[in-house]
Enzyme design. Structure first.
Site, PDB file in Angstrom:
ATOM      1  N   GLY A 181      45.274  47.740  41.051  1.00  0.00           N
ATOM      2  CA  GLY A 181      44.780  48.671  40.034  1.00  0.00           C
ATOM      3  C   GLY A 181      45.910  49.242  39.204  1.00  0.00           C
ATOM      4  O   GLY A 181      46.922  48.574  38.948  1.00  0.00           O
ATOM      5  N   SER A 182      45.754  50.484  38.806  1.00  0.00           N
ATOM      6  CA  SER A 182      46.694  51.116  37.879  1.00  0.00           C
ATOM      7  C   SER A 182      47.906  51.677  38.607  1.00  0.00           C
ATOM      8  O   SER A 182      47.891  51.907  39.817  1.00  0.00           O
ATOM      9  CB  SER A 182      45.995  52.255  37.130  1.00  0.00           C
ATOM     10  OG  SER A 182      45.685  53.319  38.031  1.00  0.00           O
ATOM     11  N   VAL A 183      48.973  51.914  37.842  1.00  0.00           N
ATOM     12  CA  VAL A 183      50.181  52.532  38.400  1.00  0.00           C
ATOM     13  C   VAL A 183      49.858  53.933  38.909  1.00  0.00           C
ATOM     14  O   VAL A 183      50.258  54.317  40.020  1.00  0.00           O
ATOM     15  CB  VAL A 183      51.296  52.591  37.344  1.00  0.00           C
ATOM     16  CG1 VAL A 183      52.490  53.380  37.872  1.00  0.00           C
ATOM     17  CG2 VAL A 183      51.731  51.185  36.944  1.00  0.00           C
ATOM     18  N   GLY A 238      46.907  55.377  39.868  1.00  0.00           N
ATOM     19  CA  GLY A 238      46.067  55.403  41.054  1.00  0.00           C
ATOM     20  C   GLY A 238      46.755  54.810  42.264  1.00  0.00           C
ATOM     21  O   GLY A 238      46.675  55.347  43.380  1.00  0.00           O
ATOM     22  N   GLY A 239      47.442  53.695  42.066  1.00  0.00           N
ATOM     23  CA  GLY A 239      48.126  53.048  43.171  1.00  0.00           C
ATOM     24  C   GLY A 239      49.258  53.878  43.723  1.00  0.00           C
ATOM     25  O   GLY A 239      49.456  53.942  44.948  1.00  0.00           O
ATOM     26  N   GLU A 279      49.330  46.428  44.138  1.00  0.00           N
ATOM     27  CA  GLU A 279      49.675  45.829  42.849  1.00  0.00           C
ATOM     28  C   GLU A 279      49.320  46.849  41.777  1.00  0.00           C
ATOM     29  O   GLU A 279      48.152  47.182  41.600  1.00  0.00           O
ATOM     30  CB  GLU A 279      48.907  44.527  42.634  1.00  0.00           C
ATOM     31  CG  GLU A 279      49.211  43.863  41.305  1.00  0.00           C
ATOM     32  CD  GLU A 279      48.254  42.725  40.991  1.00  0.00           C
ATOM     33  OE1 GLU A 279      47.876  42.587  39.803  1.00  0.00           O
ATOM     34  OE2 GLU A 279      47.868  41.988  41.918  1.00  0.00           O
ATOM     35  N   CYS A 282      45.947  40.640  35.009  1.00  0.00           N
ATOM     36  CA  CYS A 282      47.140  41.376  35.425  1.00  0.00           C
ATOM     37  C   CYS A 282      48.422  40.652  35.041  1.00  0.00           C
ATOM     38  O   CYS A 282      49.494  41.260  35.043  1.00  0.00           O
ATOM     39  CB  CYS A 282      47.108  41.622  36.935  1.00  0.00           C
ATOM     40  SG  CYS A 282      46.761  40.152  37.905  1.00  0.00           S
TER      41      CYS A 282
END
Length: 509
Positions: A221-223, A225-226, A245, A282
């Protein structure tokens, strides 16, 4: 946690379609994790695991029409793309079943005692065991391959780890259908249905990463959220591995000689790669370093022609569409940034592909142009025109970690002449997969594949695609001086399971 309704939403209209479930409460997350933990014993037998994975593939294929229809209704990715992705997902399940059968992933190493060594070597027997319950966070852009039955789930089950999946809010109905298929496949082999748990909701995702019985997590997912989940995994009383990721720019460097040789072909290839799947891959090339001269002009013209012929498309949800429109507008407002084909709204619910150009020198130093070095999810790329090799190298030196890095070389450069080897060496520290004269979109499910890279591409050195993805969910254990009668069959001298192993320094197959 308040239990809010979970709706299936049509991205083509932004309207709710049906209520699918409710967001999981803390108690429901706890119940799902405990059910998964209680199912661990049923995965001990490798033959059962392999059969379960193959049956899951068979039943997903049998339900193809229903699954593809549900996926298209929630993602607008189209039946052709989704049918191919489901096929890839089933292939991946079978590939992990083959890995389980082979047994090399157990990494068995046996050393008999040797009193002549310095220091003396006792009886040592090493192999790998499953970590425990794995939390899987589904991705938005791959509703099959990186979701409930995707690579994280397949590799975790192959390792002997039950999973609890946090469904992505963009395809909750599909997630429920796929989870049901996996559970029926499990029960066909005597494995409890709880081996694959499913929860919905943002708060449920937080409760999942914090649950004491969760032993590892996989995220795509996103930077933002991750990183939040990564930090939560590290802050637990007992920290756990978090394989995330998060984001990738996937730079492409085009040498002047390559542009002079085939500018038109490179431009057309770039257009196809950056617009594939409405730019929601991605590994979409998000930054392209191209020469500033006449050959670069030809490349930009080819790219312009190809992108201009691309039809508007629907993004996965309206939130992503809003972020895309805001992101491209903010980038286009920077001085000396041009839009040969302006990306933006293609209609009330669609977006149009486009690209931006900028002098590469603007990216060589820290400042406002750093925005162009951040991933923008959707059908857009940035073409940075460099004046010389030093300018291109300066931009590359400022890039964060990526999933991929690509270089386009001339025929002579690809044969090892000129700067070909040097450029490959410069790109290697930037990414987990380095491509020559190709395009990064399209991640083959193969034993040699690596889908990962330096942070922020991923939070670990592992891969989420390919056979070695199983290693994320295992840990090594050594038995020292254990009598043969007490050893697991994997570590006995007579090798009753017929495993590949290293026995007293010699590789046995």
């Amino acid at each position: 946690m308040a239990a809010a309704p979970v709706w299936s939403v049509d991205p083509r209209t932004g309207k709710q379609r049906e209520q699918v479930a409710v967001e999981a409460t803390a108690q429901e997350v706890d119940a799902a994790v405990r059910a998964a933990d209680q199912a661990r014993g049923a995965l001990t037998d490798r033959a059962v695991r392999a059969a379960f994975l193959r049956t899951a593939a068979e039943r997903l294929e049998a339900a193809k029409d229903q699954l593809v229809e549900a996926a298209d209704a929630e993602t607008a990715l189209g039946p052709v793309r989704l049918t191919g992705e489901l096929a890839r997902t089933c292939y991946q399940l079978r590939a992990f079943a083959d890995i389980v059968d082979e047994g090399a992933f157990l990494d068995v190493v046996i050393n008999h005692p040797d009193d002549t060594a310095t220091p003396p070597i006792p009886d040592l027997r090493r192999y790998k065991v499953p970590l425990g319950v794995v939390a899987v966070y589904s991705a938005s852009n791959f509703p099959f391959a990186f979701s409930v039955a995707g690579g994280d789930t397949a590799s975790a089950l192959a390792a002997g780890c039950p999973v609890v999946v946090k469904a992505h809010p963009d395809h909750p109905a599909l997630s429920e259908l796929v989870a049901k298929v996996l559970r029926t496949a499990a029960k066909a082999h005597g494995v409890p249905a709880g081996v694959v748990g499913l929860v919905h909701g943002f708060e449920a995702g937080i409760a999942l990463i914090e649950h004491p019985l969760v032993s590892a997590a996989g995220f795509t997912g996103s930077v933002r959220g991750g990183r939040a989940l990564f930090d939560a995994a590290a802050a637990r009383p007992v920290p756990i591995p978090f394989h995330g990721e998060l984001g990738s720019l996937n730079p492409v460097l085009i040498t002047e000689a390559a542009a002079a040789e085939r500018a038109e072909a490179i431009g057309a290839g770039l257009a196809g790669s950056m617009t594939l799947g409405v730019g929601q891959f991605c590994v979409k090339p998000g930054l392209v370093l191209a020469p500033a001269g006449a050959s670069g002009d030809r490349l930009v013209k080819s790219l312009t022609d190809a992108v201009s012929d691309t039809d508007p498309g629907v993004l996965l949800d309206h939130r992503m569409r809003d972020h895309f429109l805001a992101g491209v507008a903010e980038r286009a407002e920077l001085p000396e940034v041009d839009s040969p084909v302006t990306p933006g709204a293609g209609g009330e619910h669609t977006v149009s592909a486009g690209f931006l150009t900028v002098p590469a020198g603007k990216l060589a130093q820290e400042g406002a142009y750093d925005l162009l070095l951040e991933e923008c999810f959707g059908p857009v790329t940035v073409v940075a025109r460099y004046e010389d090799e030093a300018e291109a190298k300066a931009v590359l030196s400022r890039l964060p970690g990526n999933l991929t890095a690509t270089v386009h070389l001339s025929t002579e450069e690809a044969a090892g002449q000129g700067r070909g080897p040097e450029l490959l060496a410069e790109l290697t520290p930037l990414a987990g997969r380095v491509l020559v004269n190709g395009w990064p979109t399209g991640v083959a499910v193969a034993p040699a594949q690596h889908h990962g890279g330096p942070y922020p591409a991923t939070t670990s050195t592992s891969t989420s695609v390919g056979g070695t993805a199983i290693e994320r969910w295992l840990r090594p254990v050594v038995y020292q001086g254990a009598p043969e009668a007490l050893l697991p069959p994997e570590l006995r001298d007579d090798n009753p399971l017929g495993l590949p192993r290293r026995f007293n320094g010699r590789l046995e197959r």
